[in-house]
Design an enzyme around this catalytic site. Structure first.
Site, PDB file in Angstrom:
ATOM      1  CD  GLU A 141      -3.157  -0.859   2.110  1.00  0.00           C
ATOM      2  OE1 GLU A 141      -2.924  -0.215   3.140  1.00  0.00           O
ATOM      3  OE2 GLU A 141      -4.252  -1.381   1.873  1.00  0.00           O
ATOM      4  CD  GLU A 312      -4.435  -5.882   2.606  1.00  0.00           C
ATOM      5  OE1 GLU A 312      -5.090  -5.124   3.336  1.00  0.00           O
ATOM      6  OE2 GLU A 312      -3.190  -5.878   2.565  1.00  0.00           O
TER       7      GLU A 312
HETATM    8  C1  GAL Z   1      -4.603  -2.455   4.909  1.00  0.00           C
HETATM    9  C2  GAL Z   1      -3.233  -3.059   5.084  1.00  0.00           C
HETATM   10  C3  GAL Z   1      -3.267  -4.305   5.940  1.00  0.00           C
HETATM   11  C4  GAL Z   1      -4.123  -4.090   7.144  1.00  0.00           C
HETATM   12  C5  GAL Z   1      -5.488  -3.677   6.706  1.00  0.00           C
HETATM   13  C6  GAL Z   1      -6.456  -3.483   7.834  1.00  0.00           C
HETATM   14  O1  GAL Z   1      -4.534  -1.101   4.661  1.00  0.00           O
HETATM   15  O2  GAL Z   1      -2.632  -3.364   3.857  1.00  0.00           O
HETATM   16  O3  GAL Z   1      -1.951  -4.641   6.317  1.00  0.00           O
HETATM   17  O4  GAL Z   1      -3.534  -3.133   7.961  1.00  0.00           O
HETATM   18  O5  GAL Z   1      -5.394  -2.465   6.030  1.00  0.00           O
HETATM   19  O6  GAL Z   1      -7.724  -3.096   7.343  1.00  0.00           O
END
Ligand code: GAL
Length: 648
Positions: A141, A312
C-alpha cells in the site's frame, strides 16, 4: 478465485499445517504472505533467517495453495532504522515520523534504495523459483498513512535533483514557476526550498512539482523492485496492492510495469473516509455505499490494463475508521461476487485469523482470534466458494459503453489550489460515476490520453491540465464527450492558459472562461433549459460560440454543445447531474435501466450481476433467468441472471 492473507510468522509453527488444510477446505486457492516479515527474515544485518519461511512456503505449497509473496519493505526493522536514520520520513510540519508502526521510510533516501534493493534481491534469489510461488506483491500500500509526500532533508536533496533534470537552468525554473512574483527567484537549484512552513501559501507551481516529484518516485521505486524480482523469478507475475481513495501518486504510471493491479477493499471503512453527508453515512454504515467498491474495481481494472485482484477484502468489522460497525449479514458474500462481476481475477480476504495482539486486535479475520473457528465472514466466504464451483468459469469482461477519464494530477492540482475548499476531485469523479451506475450502465475508468474511440460516451469530470495526448484522445473520441467545470484551467507550469480556460479544449467546446466563482455551502445558482437543477460549489463564467443548452439565471451558459462535445460549466447538484447524465445517455443512444439507490447492476459477458445493498427487497424484471439467487432479492443479496431479451 479466492485467496487469503496469512502471517505464518505470527502463529506457532505447529498450527501452519492445520491452517493450510482448513484454507483448502474452505475453498481458498491463493495465499499472500511475507509483506511485513523483515525482522524475522533478517533479524540483524546480513544474518538471514530463511528457515521458517522455507518451511512455511513448503507447508502452504504441500496443501495445494498458490503463494503470493510480498517484499517486506513496508516495515524496515529497528536495527536498520538505527543504522540509517535518514530513511525516516518527515511530515509537513517538518517533524520526523518514527519507528514503531509501518511505512516509516522516504523513497528519497539513497540508503533506503540500497537497503530495499538488498532485501528484495535476497528474497527473490531465495524464493524466485519456489514451486508454490505464482506471483509477487511489491511493498504494501504505497501512500498509506499519508506517506507519499515526505518533507525532510533527503526529500529536499532529491527534489532539487529532480528539478535540475526537469528544468536544466534556474532561469527556466523561475520562468515556469512565475517566481518573480514575491521575489521567489533562485540563482542555484540548491537554493530551492521545500514548499512547507512558509508564512502564507507557497507557490502552487512549486507545490505541484513537489507532488509530481513524489509521484515519479513511487513509480521509479516500484520499478526498481520489479526489475530485481524479474531477474530472479522468471514466469511469476508482479502486482502491488493499491488503496481506496488514495490519489497521491499516479497509479497508472506505477502499474505500467506491473503485470496486474490489485487493491485493498474495505467498503465499510471507506464510508467514513469519503466526504458523504451524515445522512448517507448512516444509511450505508453497515453495508457500504453501493458504488464505493465498484468504483475502485473499475478504476483498478483500468490501472491494471484489464487485469486486477482484490488483494485484501474486508471480512467483517475493521479497526481503523472513526466508527467500525459489523457488516450486515450477507455483505461479505455480496462484496466478493461484486468484485468478480467487475472482473476481479481473485478476491483475497484480509486476514485468515483475527490477531489477538498488537495494532489490529479489533480487525476481523475469516477465523476468530486464537481459535480454529470460522467467523461470520469466514462462513460467507465458504458459501461463495461453493457458489463459484457451482457457476463455473465466468465469461470474459467486455469493454463498457461509457468511459470516465480519471486524472490523478487533477486531484493534486485541486488540493494545491482549491479556490473553493470543497472542490474535491475524487468526490466529483465518484458522484459522476454514481449517476451513471444509477442508470444501470457499466463504466470503464481510463487514464488521460487513453484511446476513446470505442465508447458511446466519454465523461471527463474535470481535467485541470490537458496534455497533448489527452487533447488528441478527446478530439478523436467518436461518442459524446462530457467535460466538467475547471477543465483546461492550468498549463503544465500551473499558469492560466494564455487563451483562457479551457485552453487546449477550446476548439472542442468553443468556450472561454473569463471568471470563476466558488460557492459556499447554501449558495447555489439555478440552471434551466435543456437540463434543470442547481450549481453548487463552483461555476465557470464563460463566453461561448457553441449552442447553449441550459443557462444560469443571469443568462450565462451552463451547458453548451458543440458537435458531440457537451461542456458543463459548474459543479452540479444531484438533480442537475442526473438531468445532464440523462441527456448524455439520450444523445449517445445509450440504453439505460434506472435503478433504485440500493440496487446496482454490472454485466460480465452474458451474465448480469445484480446487487441489493438493502434494506428493502427488490425484484428483478421477469425478462431475466436467474443462474444464482432469485428474482425476489432480499436485502444484502446477489442475483446473477441472463437476459431473455436483448434489452430490458
Ligand atoms: C490495509 C493493510 C493491511 C491491514 C489492513 C487493515 O490497509 O494493507 O496490512 O492493515 O489495512 O484493514
Amino acid at each position: 478465485m479466492l485467496g487469503v492473507c496469512y502471517y505464518p510468522e505470527q502463529w506457532d509453527e505447529a498450527r501452519w499445517t492445520t491452517d493450510a488444510r482448513r484454507m483448502r477446505e474452505l475453498g481458498i486457492s491463493f495465499v499472500r504472505i511475507g509483506e511485513f516479515a523483515w525482522s524475522r527474515i533478517e533479524p540483524a544485518r546480513d544474518q538471514f533467517n530463511f528457515g521458517w519461511l522455507d518451511r512455511a512456503m513448503d507447508v502452504l505449497h504441500a496443501a495445494g495453495l498458490k503463494i503470493v509473496l510480498g517484499t517486506p519493505t513496508a516495515t524496515p526493522p529497528k536495527w536498520l532504522v538505527d543504522e540509517c536514520p535518514d530513511i525516516l520520513p518527515y511530515d509537513e510540519q517538518g517533524r520526523v515520523r518514527g519507528f514503531g508502526s509501518r511505512r516509516h521510510y522516504t523513497m528519497s533516501s539513497q540508503a533506503w534504495w540500497r537497503e530495499s534493493a538488498r532485501i528484495v534481491t535476497a528474497i527473490a534469489q531465495r524464493y524466485g523459483d519456489h514451486p508454490g510461488l505464482v506471483g509477487w506483491q511489491t511493498d504494501n500500500e504505497y501512500g498509506c498513512h499519508d506517506t507519499t509526500l515526505s518533507w525532510g532533508p533527503e526529500d529536499l536533496r532529491a527534489f532539487q535533483d529532480w528539478l535540475r533534470r526537469r528544468y536544466q537552468s534556474c532561469d527556466q525554473l523561475n520562468e515556469a514557476w512565475g517566481a518573480v512574483f514575491w521575489s521567489m527567484e533562485v540563482a542555484d537549484f540548491a537554493e530551492v526550498t521545500l514548499p512547507n512552513l512558509t508564512v502564507t501559501e507557497a507557490n502552487p507551481a512549486h507545490r505541484m512539482d513537489f507532488w509530481r516529484f513524489h509521484s515519479d518516485q513511487v513509480a521509479a521505486y516500484d520499478l526498481m523492485q520489479c526489475d530485481i524480482i524479474r531477474a530472479h523469478s522468471p514466469g511469476r507475475w508482479i502486482t502491488h496492492n493499491f488503496m481506496g481513495f488514495v490519489s497521491d501518486f499516479d497509479h497508472f504510471a506505477v502499474a505500467d510495469h506491473l503485470d496486474l493491479a490489485s487493491w485493498d477493499s474495505y467498503p465499510i471503512g471507506f464510508v467514513e473516509k469519503f466526504p458523504f453527508s451524515e445522512a448517507e453515512r448512516n444509511r450505508w454504515a453497515e453495508t457500504s455505499h453501493p458504488d464505493i467498491a465498484p468504483w475502485h474495481h473499475d478504476l483498478y481494472r483500468g490501472v491494471g490494463r484489464g487485469r486486477f485482484w482484490v488483494m485484501e477484502q474486508q471480512p467483517g468489522p475493521v479497526n481503523w475508521a472513526a466508527w467500525n460497525p459489523v457488516p450486515k449479514p450477507g455483505m461479505v458474500r455480496l462484496w466478493t461476487w461484486e468484485a468478480m462481476a467487475h472482473g476481479a481475477e481473485v478476491v483475497s480476504y484480509f486476514r485468515w485469523r483475527q490477531a489477538p495482539f498488537a495494532q489490529e486486535q479489533y480487525h476481523a479475520g475469516l477465523n476468530l482470534p486464537g481459535a480454529d473457528a470460522l467467523s461470520p465472514g469466514g462462513l460467507e466466504a465458504g458459501r461463495v466458494a461453493q457458489e463459484i464451483a457451482q457457476l463455473g468459469q465466468l465469461p470474459a469482461v467486455q469493454q463498457a459503453p461509457v468511459a470516465i477519464v480519471f486524472d490523478y494530477a487533477s486531484y493534486w492540482a485541486t488540493m494545491v489550489q482549491p479556490q473553493g475548499c470543497d472542490f474535491r476531485y475524487e468526490e466529483l469523479a465518484f458522484r459522476w460515476y454514481e449517476a451513471l451506475r444509477r442508470r444501470g450502465l457499466d463504466v470503464d475508468v481510463v487514464r488521460p490520453g487513453a484511446p476513446l474511440g470505442g465508447y458511446a460516451a466519454v465523461i471527463v469530470p474535470t481535467m485541470i491540465h490537458v496534455t497533448d495526448a489527452a487533447q488528441a484522445a478527446l478530439e478523436s473520441a467518436k461518442g459524446v464527450v462530457l467535460i466538467g467545470p475547471r477543465a483546461g484551467s492550468r498549463t503544465r507550469s500551473f499558469a492560466i492558459p494564455h487563451d483562457l480556460p479551457p485552453g487546449p479544449l477550446h476548439d472542442l467546446t468553443q468556450n472561454r472562461v473569463i471568471e470563476v466563482a466558488s460557492l459556499r455551502p447554501g449558495l447555489t445558482q439555478t440552471v434551466s433549459g435543456g437540463v434543470e437543477g442547481h450549481a453548487t460549489r463552483w461555476r465557470d463564467h464563460a463566453t461561448t460560440t457553441a449552442q447553449v443548452l441550459a443557462r444560469f439565471e443571469d443568462g450565462g451558459p451552463a451547458l453548451t454543445q458543440h458537435g458531440q462535445a457537451l461542456h458543463l460549466l459548474c459543479w452540479p447538484d444531484e438533480a442537475l447531474l442526473g438531468s445532464v447524465m440523462d441527456l448524455v445517455c439520450h444523445t449517445a443512444g445509450l440504453h439505460t435501466m434506472p435503478l433504485p439507490e440500493h440496487i446496482r447492476l454490472r454485466r460480465r459477458g452474458d451474465l448480469w450481476f445484480f446487487t441489493n445493498y438493502g434494506p428493502e427487497a427488490w425484484s428483478l424484471p421477469e425478462s431475466f433467468e436467474c443462474v444464482l439467487g432469485n428474482h425476489q432479492m432480499p436485502a444484502q443479496s446477489v442475483t446473477v441472471a441472463k437476459s431473455l431479451s436483448e434489452k430490458v
